[in-house]
Design a protein around this motif. Structure first.
Motif, mmCIF file in Angstrom:
data_model
loop_
_atom_site.group_PDB
_atom_site.id
_atom_site.type_symbol
_atom_site.label_atom_id
_atom_site.label_comp_id
_atom_site.label_asym_id
_atom_site.label_seq_id
_atom_site.Cartn_x
_atom_site.Cartn_y
_atom_site.Cartn_z
ATOM 1 N N ARG A 241 -30.146 19.980 -37.152
ATOM 2 C CA ARG A 241 -28.736 19.888 -37.545
ATOM 3 C C ARG A 241 -27.990 21.162 -37.187
ATOM 4 O O ARG A 241 -26.763 21.185 -37.197
ATOM 5 N N SER A 242 -28.714 22.232 -36.882
ATOM 6 C CA SER A 242 -28.088 23.523 -36.568
ATOM 7 C C SER A 242 -27.552 23.534 -35.139
ATOM 8 O O SER A 242 -28.089 22.868 -34.254
ATOM 9 N N GLY A 243 -26.493 24.291 -34.935
ATOM 10 C CA GLY A 243 -25.995 24.534 -33.592
ATOM 11 C C GLY A 243 -25.189 23.411 -32.962
ATOM 12 O O GLY A 243 -24.792 23.507 -31.807
ATOM 13 N N GLY A 244 -24.952 22.327 -33.702
ATOM 14 C CA GLY A 244 -24.188 21.225 -33.127
ATOM 15 C C GLY A 244 -24.930 20.601 -31.946
ATOM 16 O O GLY A 244 -26.154 20.476 -31.955
ATOM 17 N N LYS A 245 -24.170 20.235 -30.935
ATOM 18 C CA LYS A 245 -24.760 19.643 -29.730
ATOM 19 C C LYS A 245 -24.470 20.511 -28.514
ATOM 20 O O LYS A 245 -24.300 20.022 -27.402
ATOM 21 N N SER A 246 -24.486 21.815 -28.733
ATOM 22 C CA SER A 246 -24.076 22.751 -27.698
ATOM 23 C C SER A 246 -25.224 23.240 -26.829
ATOM 24 O O SER A 246 -25.022 24.093 -25.958
ATOM 25 N N TYR A 247 -26.440 22.719 -27.018
ATOM 26 C CA TYR A 247 -27.609 23.223 -26.283
ATOM 27 C C TYR A 247 -28.481 22.047 -25.852
ATOM 28 O O TYR A 247 -28.483 20.989 -26.485
ATOM 29 N N PRO A 248 -29.265 22.218 -24.794
ATOM 30 C CA PRO A 248 -30.162 21.143 -24.358
ATOM 31 C C PRO A 248 -31.279 20.930 -25.377
ATOM 32 O O PRO A 248 -31.838 21.886 -25.917
ATOM 33 N N SER A 249 -31.615 19.679 -25.620
ATOM 34 C CA SER A 249 -32.740 19.377 -26.502
ATOM 35 C C SER A 249 -33.442 18.120 -26.017
ATOM 36 O O SER A 249 -32.804 17.195 -25.521
ATOM 37 N N LEU A 250 -34.761 18.131 -26.160
ATOM 38 C CA LEU A 250 -35.578 16.970 -25.822
ATOM 39 C C LEU A 250 -36.484 16.699 -27.015
ATOM 40 O O LEU A 250 -37.192 17.594 -27.481
ATOM 41 N N ASP A 251 -36.434 15.486 -27.522
ATOM 42 C CA ASP A 251 -37.205 15.161 -28.716
ATOM 43 C C ASP A 251 -37.922 13.837 -28.507
ATOM 44 O O ASP A 251 -37.602 13.065 -27.593
ATOM 45 N N GLY B 192 -22.222 22.065 -11.675
ATOM 46 C CA GLY B 192 -21.869 23.064 -12.675
ATOM 47 C C GLY B 192 -22.702 22.889 -13.935
ATOM 48 O O GLY B 192 -23.393 21.881 -14.109
ATOM 49 N N PRO B 193 -22.653 23.874 -14.835
ATOM 50 C CA PRO B 193 -23.475 23.812 -16.059
ATOM 51 C C PRO B 193 -23.138 22.596 -16.908
ATOM 52 O O PRO B 193 -21.983 22.219 -17.042
ATOM 53 N N ARG B 194 -24.161 21.981 -17.478
ATOM 54 C CA ARG B 194 -23.959 20.832 -18.357
ATOM 55 C C ARG B 194 -25.058 20.815 -19.413
ATOM 56 O O ARG B 194 -26.163 21.312 -19.182
ATOM 57 N N THR B 195 -24.737 20.236 -20.544
ATOM 58 C CA THR B 195 -25.684 20.149 -21.650
ATOM 59 C C THR B 195 -26.250 18.741 -21.715
ATOM 60 O O THR B 195 -25.504 17.770 -21.833
ATOM 61 N N ILE B 196 -27.576 18.633 -21.630
ATOM 62 C CA ILE B 196 -28.253 17.340 -21.645
ATOM 63 C C ILE B 196 -29.131 17.279 -22.889
ATOM 64 O O ILE B 196 -29.871 18.210 -23.189
ATOM 65 N N ARG B 197 -29.044 16.170 -23.603
ATOM 66 C CA ARG B 197 -29.863 15.965 -24.807
ATOM 67 C C ARG B 197 -30.502 14.583 -24.710
ATOM 68 O O ARG B 197 -29.800 13.596 -24.468
ATOM 69 N N GLU B 198 -31.809 14.515 -24.906
ATOM 70 C CA GLU B 198 -32.514 13.252 -24.750
ATOM 71 C C GLU B 198 -33.528 13.049 -25.877
ATOM 72 O O GLU B 198 -34.073 14.018 -26.437
#
Length: 341
Positions: A155-165, A323-329
């Motif tokens: 829940r920390s940091g919002g959705k501003s960083y890449p994450s894979l779960d 360009g830079p982009r944030t990917i979350r999967e």
């Protein structure tokens, strides 16, 4: 004797800046010039001064993985993290980046070690694992603007960083569905601390599935332990001593299952015969249990490769023309049916 960047520039009769940009793969150097520089570097045995390059460029060309072992003599992690790190390292190496592992003391959540990595710029970015629902490491990195990616959500940091779960919620739900379909209604869950987000997600799926089948959640059938063999061994007897004991157990991972199955054996209870067993995070260890354990297998090496790609996509120097982009999967876990359930 190794040549310097000055020797390369003199040999090619071009500026030091052009040589530096060519060696670092910068897009503003044409392909012909880049190849001339690379060929000359090999011919002249060019050896870069990495510490000097790091100071000039503000880059170390390395990524730090923060590894946190658990307390106790059983250090859970190798069957899970080694394949993952193999994939992570392989993809980073393709972009000229090294992977370094920063290992804390058992039970240490590494906040201070992480601060040292960031403040001394020992790496260009970090990868975090064992994400907590509220994770001060993520908040710290987000506030500092330091690049990072996470194996797991928070829940920390919002959705501003890449994450894979991994989809632990669906796996927990599917495990209950599978057991109910086989006639079980007293289904125990052996889990880690709910502070760990994957433990929370697993239990969310477990509870939702029980309620969907009209089964009341019994707190006496839920036990919390360390994510290692000792944790499973210590807490499994608690659920088995309930007045109406379970006919099935879901373990959060293979290490807890190994300890839990030993405890069951000492109680004269045979997994796969007297009680059904399912493991949420299956590793190759599960096929060597007797009986072999049914579990949900993650694609660990591909996950490491993909998280590296996601991290690189967020870094301006490696993001490419998009360009830079944030990917979350969130990735599914594959059910591997064996004899234990």
């Amino acid at each position: 004797m190794a040549s310097s960047i000055h020797d390369l520039a003199r040999h090619l009769n071009i500026s030091i800046g052009t040589v530096s940009r060519a060696l670092n793969g910068r897009a503003d150097v044409n392909a012909e010039t880049r190849q001339r520089v690379l060929d000359a570097a090999r011919k002249l045995n060019y050896s870069p001064n990495q510490s000097g390059r790091s100071l000039r460029q503000g880059a170390t060309h390395s990524i730090a993985f923060m590894l946190q072992p658990h307390p106790g003599d059983q250090q859970y992690g190798e069957p899970f993290f080694i394949p993952f790190l193999t994939g992570l390292q392989g993809r980073l190496a393709e972009s000229g980046l090294d992977l370094i592992v920063v290992m804390g003391a058992p039970g240490d959540y590494q906040q201070e070690r992480l601060r040292r990595v960031v403040e001394t710029r020992r790496a260009d970015a970090v990868v975090l694992a064992w994400t907590r629902r509220d994770d001060e490491r993520i908040d710290y990195l987000a506030e500092r603007g330091f690049p990072f990616a996470t194996l797991g959500r928070s829940r920390s940091g919002g959705k501003s960083y890449p994450s894979l779960d991994l989809d632990f919620e669906k796996a927990g739900s599917d495990a209950v569905d599978r057991l109910v379909a086989r006639g079980h209604r007293r289904i125990a869950a052996i889990r880690p601390s709910l502070d760990l987000n994957f433990g929370h997600l697993f239990m969310t799926g477990y509870r939702k599935a029980l309620r969907r089948h009209g089964i009341e959640v019994d707190p006496g059938l839920i036990a919390e332990g360390f994510i290692n063999e000792a944790g499973g061994y210590q807490v499994t007897p608690r659920v088995m001593l309930s007045k109406d004991r379970p006919t099935a157990i879901i373990f959060n991972n293979d290490a807890m299952a190994l300890g839990g199955c030993k405890a069951l054996a000492e109680m004269g209870i045979r997994p796969g015969h007297d009680i059904a067993v399912i493991v949420i995070v299956d590793t190759p260890l599960c096929r060597y249990f007797s009986p072999a354990l049914t579990g949900f297998r993650p694609a660990l090496e591909p996950m490491g490769q993909r998280l590296a790609e996601m991290l690189l996509a967020s870094l301006p120097a490696y993001a490419g023309p998009e360009g830079p982009r944030t990917i979350r999967e969130v990735w599914p876990l594959e059910l591997i049916a064996r004899e234990s359930d």
